[in-house]
Scaffold this motif. Structure first.
Motif, short mmCIF file in Angstrom:
data_model
loop_
_atom_site.label_atom_id
_atom_site.label_comp_id
_atom_site.label_asym_id
_atom_site.label_seq_id
_atom_site.Cartn_x
_atom_site.Cartn_y
_atom_site.Cartn_z
N LYS A 1 -3.83 12.14 6.75
CA LYS A 1 -5.16 11.89 7.27
C LYS A 1 -5.59 10.61 6.35
O LYS A 1 -6.79 8.88 6.64
CB LYS A 1 -6.90 12.96 7.68
N GLU A 2 -5.46 10.91 4.69
CA GLU A 2 -6.00 9.69 3.63
C GLU A 2 -5.68 8.38 3.25
O GLU A 2 -6.03 7.19 3.91
CB GLU A 2 -6.30 10.75 2.63
N MET A 3 -3.67 8.57 4.14
CA MET A 3 -3.35 7.36 4.25
C MET A 3 -3.71 6.41 5.67
O MET A 3 -3.28 5.49 5.11
CB MET A 3 -1.00 8.10 4.30
N LYS B 1 -7.38 -0.95 3.59
CA LYS B 1 -6.71 -2.19 2.97
C LYS B 1 -5.98 -3.01 4.23
O LYS B 1 -6.62 -4.77 3.96
CB LYS B 1 -5.29 -1.67 2.35
N GLN B 2 -5.72 -3.08 4.96
CA GLN B 2 -5.20 -4.14 6.52
C GLN B 2 -6.50 -5.25 6.36
O GLN B 2 -6.36 -5.84 7.31
CB GLN B 2 -4.53 -3.22 7.45
N ILE B 3 -7.67 -3.71 6.95
CA ILE B 3 -8.77 -5.21 8.12
C ILE B 3 -9.50 -5.35 6.70
O ILE B 3 -10.12 -6.97 7.52
CB ILE B 3 -9.54 -3.38 8.81
N ALA B 4 -9.90 -4.75 5.38
CA ALA B 4 -10.95 -5.76 4.61
C ALA B 4 -11.50 -5.38 3.20
O ALA B 4 -11.49 -5.79 2.63
CB ALA B 4 -12.82 -4.38 4.88
N GLY B 5 -9.11 -5.32 2.67
CA GLY B 5 -8.79 -5.45 1.72
C GLY B 5 -9.42 -4.70 0.72
O GLY B 5 -9.27 -4.23 -0.65
N PHE C 1 0.62 -1.41 0.06
CA PHE C 1 -0.01 -0.04 0.34
C PHE C 1 1.06 1.47 0.07
O PHE C 1 0.33 2.31 -0.87
CB PHE C 1 -1.14 0.03 0.80
N MET C 2 1.74 1.66 1.04
CA MET C 2 2.49 2.58 0.78
C MET C 2 2.73 3.27 -0.01
O MET C 2 3.68 3.91 -0.54
CB MET C 2 3.52 2.21 1.90
N ARG C 3 3.35 1.46 -0.71
CA ARG C 3 5.07 2.15 -2.31
C ARG C 3 3.80 2.83 -3.33
O ARG C 3 3.54 3.79 -3.78
CB ARG C 3 5.35 0.48 -2.54
N ALA C 4 1.78 1.87 -3.62
CA ALA C 4 1.72 2.69 -4.40
C ALA C 4 0.96 4.94 -3.91
O ALA C 4 0.77 5.55 -4.92
CB ALA C 4 0.47 1.79 -4.65
N HIS C 5 0.84 4.42 -2.52
CA HIS C 5 0.17 5.41 -2.24
C HIS C 5 1.44 6.37 -2.01
O HIS C 5 1.15 7.65 -2.65
CB HIS C 5 -0.03 5.26 -0.31
N LEU C 6 2.76 6.61 -1.61
CA LEU C 6 3.41 7.72 -1.88
C LEU C 6 3.79 7.84 -3.14
O LEU C 6 4.50 9.12 -3.02
CB LEU C 6 4.50 7.23 -0.96
N SER C 7 3.91 6.63 -4.03
CA SER C 7 4.39 7.78 -5.23
C SER C 7 3.30 8.71 -6.07
O SER C 7 4.18 9.43 -7.29
CB SER C 7 4.56 6.62 -6.00
#
Length: 415
Positions: free
Chosen positions: A170-172, A179-183, A150-156
């Motif tokens: 906040k969004e991150m 993503k972790q809880i419910a995909g 997730f972090m690789r995609a989000h921070l890009s």
């Protein structure tokens, strides 16, 4: 002239009414044995000052009444304890007339089955269910890979543009948790979920006044909308019969879990996890960026440690569990950021019977706010407490001496 006199009379009348209400509310709670303090307005108490001023309100009250005083916040008469030894006693003796005592607005919006609303055997059961989600195996095999991806995609998406770091963290925090809880990713229900969740958060920090336009009413409605979203996800998963390896999937697989929860209990636990991790992660992340910007030496040392870990891996390789052990300085930065930012100021307890604390009598049903924020700035525990110094968390005296030398002689370092 007549208008001026009329305005003056009205103003004096309002001042008189206000003074009378404040005096009446103070007399109402002037019971024998209670600690000193002010109770503010009827119904509202001192909630506005408490929410707007935060630590400043606490410092002002402490200067007037000492480290143990009464107030009326978030809809309930409350005792505030700022004494470290007494706080330790309260937290270590919950079974002796004390239970979790979070505000009614928070209990209503987070649900009757959230871990803050239950106690005794029910609390132990819910706690076991939540702990099963963060076992070493779960962290190693599911959570870390999911966070890394997730972090690789989000921070890009942050690259090469000016961003609002407060909004983006906040969004991150929220999207990562979903993503972790419910995909759930950004292309699914998350865009509809975020505004509802933000309303829910604001509702928990308001007076429980159920009127149109109030934060409480909006929070209650947001909870209903969020429950509907998660019910659809649960129904779709049951219909597909596919096995999901996220937190929701683990809670739903009753045959693999000794903590068997109903759908209502599962949804309340998910909301609780999202709520408890959202503000802490987002604000701590934002403050970490600020502190690293303000302290170039810390940033340089952090970068050196992270590059050393990365050099042993290919660019596409994710961070794994074994990579975390050598990140000593990274952990120190996290600890120091958490200390300085102090996102969680304290915890609330409620008396189940009349009890004596610190020489005062606390009535049954009153809240006790165990205020722990000031401990983080105690100079006896943390020398130079207002200085951002991650080296203080490292055991090695050599590391601390290096920090003092660099701080003194490097002109780049800025406090």
């Amino acid at each position: 002239m007549a208008v001026f006199l009329a305005v003056s009379v009205v103003a004096l009348f309002l001042v008189g009414i206000s003074s009378a209400l404040l005096r009446w509310n103070g007399v109402r709670y002037r019971k024998k044995g209670l600690p000193p303090g002010t109770m503010g307005w009827p119904i509202f108490g001192e909630t506005t000052e408490f929410l707007k001023q935060g630590p400043k309100f606490m410092k002002n009250q402490r200067a007037r009444y000492g480290s143990f005083f009464k107030s009326h916040i978030l809809g309930c008469p409350t005792i505030v304890s700022m004494d470290p030894e007494l706080n330790r006693y309260i937290l270590m003796n919950e079974a002796k007339g004390l239970v979790p005592g979070y505000p009614q607005s928070m209990l209503d919006i987070l649900g009757n089955f959230n871990i803050a609303a239950v106690h005794g055997s029910a609390h132990k059961y819910m706690r076991g269910a939540l702990l099963s989600l963060i076992s070493p195996a779960m962290i190693r095999e599911q959570l870390l890979p999911t966070i890394d991806e997730f972090m690789r995609a989000h921070l890009s998406s942050w690259d090469s543009k000016i961003i609002d770091i407060q909004q983006m963290t906040k969004e991150m925090a929220l999207l990562s948790a979903l993503k972790q809880i419910a995909g759930i990713d950004s292309s699914s229900i998350s865009q509809a979920f975020m505004p509802e969740f933000f309303k829910l958060v604001l509702g928990t920090l308001s007076l429980p006044i159920d009127l149109p336009g109030t934060s409480y009413r909006r929070g209650v409605q947001a909870r209903k909308n969020i429950i509907s979203m998660f019910r659809r996800v649960i129904q779709e998963r049951r219909a597909s019969r596919l096995s999901h390896q996220d937190m929701l999937g683990k809670l739903m697989r009753a045959e693999e879990n000794k903590y068997k929860l109903t759908d209502d209990e599962i949804i309340d636990q998910i909301i609780t996890i999202l709520y408890s991790g959202y503000e802490t992660v987002s604000t701590t992340s934002m403050m970490a960026v600020k502190y690293l910007h303000d302290h170039p030496l810390v940033l340089e040392e952090l970068r050196r440690e992270q590059l050393a870990v990365r050099e042993k891996k290919r660019p596409e390789d994710p961070i794994d569990f074994d990579d975390l052990k050598p990140m000593r300085f990274t952990r120190a930065v996290i600890f120091e950021t958490s200390r300085m930012a102090t996102i969680v100021n304290g915890v609330l307890r409620k008396t189940t019977k009349e009890m004596e604390l610190n020489g005062f009598v606390i009535p049954e049903g009153w809240k006790i706010y165990v205020y722990t924020r000031e401990i983080n700035y105690d100079p006896y525990l943390y020398p130079d407490p207002l200085s951002f110094n991650p080296w203080r968390w490292l055991v090695s005296d050599h590391s601390f001496c290096c920090y003092l030398f660099l701080k003194k002689h490097n002109s780049l370092y800025r406090d």
